[in-house]
Enzyme design. Structure first.
Site, PDB file in Angstrom:
ATOM      1  CG  ASP A   1      -2.150   0.850   1.070  1.00  0.00           C
ATOM      2  OD1 ASP A   1      -2.474   1.196  -0.078  1.00  0.00           O
ATOM      3  OD2 ASP A   1      -2.792   1.161   2.087  1.00  0.00           O
TER       4      ASP A   1
ATOM      5  CB  CYS B   1       9.437  12.827   9.477  1.00  0.00           C
ATOM      6  SG  CYS B   1       9.491  11.613  10.809  1.00  0.00           S
TER       7      CYS B   1
ATOM      8  CD  GLU C   1      -5.835  11.845   2.047  1.00  0.00           C
ATOM      9  OE1 GLU C   1      -5.633  11.463   3.212  1.00  0.00           O
ATOM     10  OE2 GLU C   1      -6.034  13.044   1.740  1.00  0.00           O
TER      11      GLU C   1
ATOM     12  CE  LYS D   1      -7.920  11.574   7.088  1.00  0.00           C
ATOM     13  NZ  LYS D   1      -7.204  10.972   5.953  1.00  0.00           N
ATOM     14  N   PRO D   2      -7.101   7.520   8.838  1.00  0.00           N
ATOM     15  CG  PRO D   2      -7.593   5.311   8.380  1.00  0.00           C
ATOM     16  CD  PRO D   2      -8.249   6.619   8.690  1.00  0.00           C
TER      17      PRO D   2
ATOM     18  CD  GLU E   1       9.407  16.833   5.071  1.00  0.00           C
ATOM     19  OE1 GLU E   1       8.244  17.246   4.898  1.00  0.00           O
ATOM     20  OE2 GLU E   1       9.731  16.068   6.001  1.00  0.00           O
TER      21      GLU E   1
ATOM     22  CD  GLU F   1       5.869  14.332  17.159  1.00  0.00           C
ATOM     23  OE1 GLU F   1       6.876  14.707  16.532  1.00  0.00           O
ATOM     24  OE2 GLU F   1       5.852  14.173  18.388  1.00  0.00           O
TER      25      GLU F   1
ATOM     26  CD  GLU G   1       3.308  11.404  18.881  1.00  0.00           C
ATOM     27  OE1 GLU G   1       2.361  10.619  18.992  1.00  0.00           O
ATOM     28  OE2 GLU G   1       3.794  11.711  17.791  1.00  0.00           O
TER      29      GLU G   1
ATOM     30  CD1 TRP H   1       0.977  10.483   2.338  1.00  0.00           C
ATOM     31  CD2 TRP H   1       2.869   9.324   2.039  1.00  0.00           C
ATOM     32  NE1 TRP H   1       1.913  11.349   1.851  1.00  0.00           N
ATOM     33  CE2 TRP H   1       3.093  10.667   1.658  1.00  0.00           C
ATOM     34  CE3 TRP H   1       3.917   8.429   1.923  1.00  0.00           C
ATOM     35  CZ2 TRP H   1       4.319  11.130   1.179  1.00  0.00           C
ATOM     36  CZ3 TRP H   1       5.149   8.880   1.460  1.00  0.00           C
ATOM     37  CH2 TRP H   1       5.344  10.209   1.092  1.00  0.00           C
ATOM     38  CG  ASN H   2       6.035   8.828   6.406  1.00  0.00           C
ATOM     39  OD1 ASN H   2       5.047   9.136   7.040  1.00  0.00           O
ATOM     40  ND2 ASN H   2       7.251   8.987   6.877  1.00  0.00           N
TER      41      ASN H   2
HETATM   42  P1  NAD Z   1      -0.303  15.612   5.042  1.00  0.00           P
HETATM   43  O1  NAD Z   1      -0.166  16.745   5.969  1.00  0.00           O
HETATM   44  O2  NAD Z   1      -0.685  15.871   3.630  1.00  0.00           O
HETATM   45  O3  NAD Z   1      -1.386  14.566   5.579  1.00  0.00           O
HETATM   46  C1  NAD Z   1      -1.295  13.988   6.858  1.00  0.00           C
HETATM   47  C2  NAD Z   1      -2.681  13.533   7.285  1.00  0.00           C
HETATM   48  O4  NAD Z   1      -3.489  14.684   7.470  1.00  0.00           O
HETATM   49  C3  NAD Z   1      -3.391  12.649   6.294  1.00  0.00           C
HETATM   50  O5  NAD Z   1      -4.089  11.628   6.993  1.00  0.00           O
HETATM   51  C4  NAD Z   1      -4.392  13.599   5.647  1.00  0.00           C
HETATM   52  O6  NAD Z   1      -5.546  12.955   5.174  1.00  0.00           O
HETATM   53  C5  NAD Z   1      -4.733  14.494   6.810  1.00  0.00           C
HETATM   54  N1  NAD Z   1      -5.250  15.820   6.432  1.00  0.00           N
HETATM   55  C6  NAD Z   1      -5.000  16.525   5.296  1.00  0.00           C
HETATM   56  N2  NAD Z   1      -5.653  17.700   5.331  1.00  0.00           N
HETATM   57  C7  NAD Z   1      -6.313  17.753   6.516  1.00  0.00           C
HETATM   58  C8  NAD Z   1      -7.137  18.724   7.146  1.00  0.00           C
HETATM   59  N3  NAD Z   1      -7.433  19.891   6.548  1.00  0.00           N
HETATM   60  N4  NAD Z   1      -7.626  18.449   8.368  1.00  0.00           N
HETATM   61  C9  NAD Z   1      -7.325  17.291   8.993  1.00  0.00           C
HETATM   62  N5  NAD Z   1      -6.553  16.332   8.439  1.00  0.00           N
HETATM   63  C10 NAD Z   1      -6.048  16.558   7.216  1.00  0.00           C
HETATM   64  O7  NAD Z   1       1.064  14.826   5.122  1.00  0.00           O
HETATM   65  P2  NAD Z   1       1.544  13.596   4.254  1.00  0.00           P
HETATM   66  O8  NAD Z   1       1.932  14.065   2.911  1.00  0.00           O
HETATM   67  O9  NAD Z   1       0.536  12.507   4.386  1.00  0.00           O
HETATM   68  O10 NAD Z   1       2.839  13.115   5.081  1.00  0.00           O
HETATM   69  C11 NAD Z   1       4.121  13.575   4.866  1.00  0.00           C
HETATM   70  C12 NAD Z   1       4.515  14.569   5.933  1.00  0.00           C
HETATM   71  O11 NAD Z   1       4.432  13.974   7.229  1.00  0.00           O
HETATM   72  C13 NAD Z   1       5.969  15.002   5.777  1.00  0.00           C
HETATM   73  O12 NAD Z   1       6.053  16.381   5.984  1.00  0.00           O
HETATM   74  C14 NAD Z   1       6.666  14.233   6.884  1.00  0.00           C
HETATM   75  O13 NAD Z   1       7.887  14.805   7.309  1.00  0.00           O
HETATM   76  C15 NAD Z   1       5.635  14.242   7.948  1.00  0.00           C
HETATM   77  N6  NAD Z   1       5.910  13.201   8.949  1.00  0.00           N
HETATM   78  C16 NAD Z   1       6.278  13.581  10.210  1.00  0.00           C
HETATM   79  C17 NAD Z   1       6.577  12.612  11.159  1.00  0.00           C
HETATM   80  C18 NAD Z   1       6.986  12.992  12.558  1.00  0.00           C
HETATM   81  O14 NAD Z   1       6.873  12.150  13.434  1.00  0.00           O
HETATM   82  N7  NAD Z   1       7.464  14.190  12.797  1.00  0.00           N
HETATM   83  C19 NAD Z   1       6.481  11.264  10.820  1.00  0.00           C
HETATM   84  C20 NAD Z   1       6.112  10.921   9.530  1.00  0.00           C
HETATM   85  C21 NAD Z   1       5.822  11.900   8.596  1.00  0.00           C
END
Ligand code: NAD
Length: 490
Positions: A98, A288, A183, A180-181, A385, A255, A461, A156-157
């Protein structure tokens, strides 16, 4: 609508999980496999009614779950963790398919960490209500009361690991949750609902609402029935989530992303440093914590670069399900466009592409490990990033210069410093980051604080810090002397 998705013989529900039941939707979104780009299936998209029903279910389940106390919840959570372990092979295979993570990393250490995320906090919660302060006027029983309903949002990562890392402390503290997983990789969070069901977690304690962030996520974080929002994701989304939390005055933990410095001092073990630098390409850089800015002391730069080049040239890019693969795919066509855009703009701006800089022959969503030099500190490629297999290379001549470059972005998630212990420690203390690894990388202990500063986040955390967020701290006071109200004239 489609109810289940078949991943290599493993059936995964495409529906929400609300109040202990699978619930469908009139709307759906498409989930793709990053390995070959094929459509995996249609997933239920959370409408307002689903979000509200999930929060209501969590609210109804809260009093009984909270009343179980740490011991009662521990019994449930240990069953949840052991069920998760039994599902381990299936979870690992679905997650890899996935989101493209390396299967060999998911099997064993990855799944074990997810189970540990649940067990560790279940045990730690047993020690929580022992705080007592012997004050001058009163004895203070400092209690960690559960906060209520928590919305957990993950990217998603690494959805499985990051969701269990939030679920463990949230549930152990006595809260109920709505997950909320992401997408782009929604499947293993759906499996967590089945695992909870099989483990006998009471209905409503764990709810999963699938959907697109801008609609489903936004609706959930704006719901007035929510007491905590725990968010992991990108900075732009965090601003929206934090805005919604501010409007309702709900505590939020963020985070976020990073552009972490990877510093190599002249007295470092250069082979170890270079081999560790090559690890920053793992998961195609979609990590991240990755140290994506290589900052190398000028005198050792040629030797370091020679070793790094040799190690990187041996990294196999390809199918993450194969044992010999080190770099898998980029999650989504939009993400690889984003990665390529960063590199193309850097190139057009005069930066030097030392290696990589283009898509990889392994498939449409594969990108070559890339190193970019000839950059200035305020260049976009240094400041932002990328979240792909792209590192930048800079040199320095003094520790002051190294620290200034390292601290010269708005992020502050992690740092890596290679050098003699004395010098590495001195530099580590001067970094404006939440975490620093000396002469190592990615050693993550669950009892230690995890989180960033600046635009890398708010809150911590891990260990007791998770409970600081997921609990309401309450002081119950008993007077030390017989208590009498005093009024004027008496
Ligand atoms: P994203 O911000 O696009 O999405 C993260 C989550 O937020 C998804 O589940 C998405 O559906 C949800 N989301 C999007 N818009 C929203 C809204 N308006 N209200 C509520 N929820 C909403 O991030 P991404 O592209 O999925 O993930 C990559 C990012 O995550 C990178 O910047 C990465 O560095 C960061 N990350 C941080 C950590 C950490 O622990 N610091 C760990 C992993 C990833």
């Amino acid at each position: 609508m489609q109810e289940t998705i078949d991943i290599d013989g493993i059936q995964v529900s495409a529906l929400h999980y609300i109040d202990g039941e699978r619930v469908g939707s009139t709307e759906s979104f498409v989930d793709h496999c990053p390995i070959d780009g094929r459509e995996i299936g249609h997933i239920a998209a959370g409408l307002d009614a689903h979000c509200d029903a999930a929060v209501d279910a969590a609210r109804r389940a809260f009093p009984a779950w909270a009343a179980l106390g740490p011991q009662g919840r521990r019994d449930h959570l240990l069953r949840f963790a052991s069920t998760l372990r039994r599902w381990g092979e299936k979870l690992a295979r679905v997650e890899s398919e996935d989101n493209g993570m390396l299967l060999k990393r998911l099997r064993g250490p990855g799944i074990e960490r997810c189970a540990h995320n649940i067990e560790f906090f279940a045990e730690l919660a047993m020690t929580l209500e022992q705080g007592a302060i012997d004050g001058e006027k009163a004895l203070h029983e400092v209690r960690h009361d559960p906060a209520g309903v928590c919305v957990l949002i993950t990217p998603w990562n690494s959805p499985l690991m990051l969701t269990t890392w939030k679920l463990g402390p949230a549930l152990a503290a006595g809260n109920t949750v709505v997950v909320k997983p992401p997408e782009w990789a929604p499947l293993t969070c759906s499996m967590l609902a089945d695992i909870a069901h099989e483990a006998g977690i009471p209905r409503g304690v764990i709810n999963v609402v699938q959907g697109i962030g801008q609609t489903t996520g936004a609706r959930l974080v704006a719901n007035l029935g929510v007491d905590r929002i725990s968010f992991t994701g990108s900075v732009p989304t965090a601003r929206l989530v934090a805005g919604a939390a501010a409007a309702n005055l709900v505590p939020v933990s963020l985070e976020l992303g990073g552009k972490s410095p990877f510093i190599v001092l002249s007295d470092a073990d250069l082979e170890l440093a270079a081999d560790t630098a090559a690890l920053q390409y793992r998961n195609a850089g979609q990590v991240c914590l990755a140290g994506t800015r290589l900052l190398v002391e000028k005198s050792v730069a040629p030797a370091f670069m020679a070793r790094l080049k040799q190690t990187v040239s041996g990294l196999k890019v390809g199918d993450p399900r194969r044992d010999d693969t080190e770099i898998g795919p980029i999650i989504h066509p939009r993400q690889i466009e984003r990665v390529a855009g960063f590199v193309d703009r850097a190139r057009a701006g005069g930066a030097e592409i030392l290696w990589g800089g283009q898509r990889h022959a392994a498939g449409d969503l594969f990108y070559e490990p890339t190193l970019i030099a000839g950059v200035a500190q305020d260049d976009e490629i240094v400041q932002n990033e990328v979240f792909g297999p792209v590192l930048v290379f800079q040199t320095f001549e003094t520790e002051d210069e190294a620290v200034a470059l390292a601290n010269g972005t708005r992020y502050g998630l992690a740092g890596v410093v290679f050098g003699s212990d004395a010098r590495a420690t001195a530099v580590a203390h001067r970094l404006r980051t939440g975490m620093v690894w000396k002469n190592s990388f990615f050693l993550r202990d669950i009892e230690a604080p995890f989180g960033g500063v600046g635009e890398s986040g708010m809150g911590r955390e891990g260990g007791p810090w998770s409970f600081d967020f997921f609990c309401d701290i309450k002081d119950v006071m008993t007077p030390k002397q017989p208590y009498r109200p005093i009024f004027a004239g008496r």
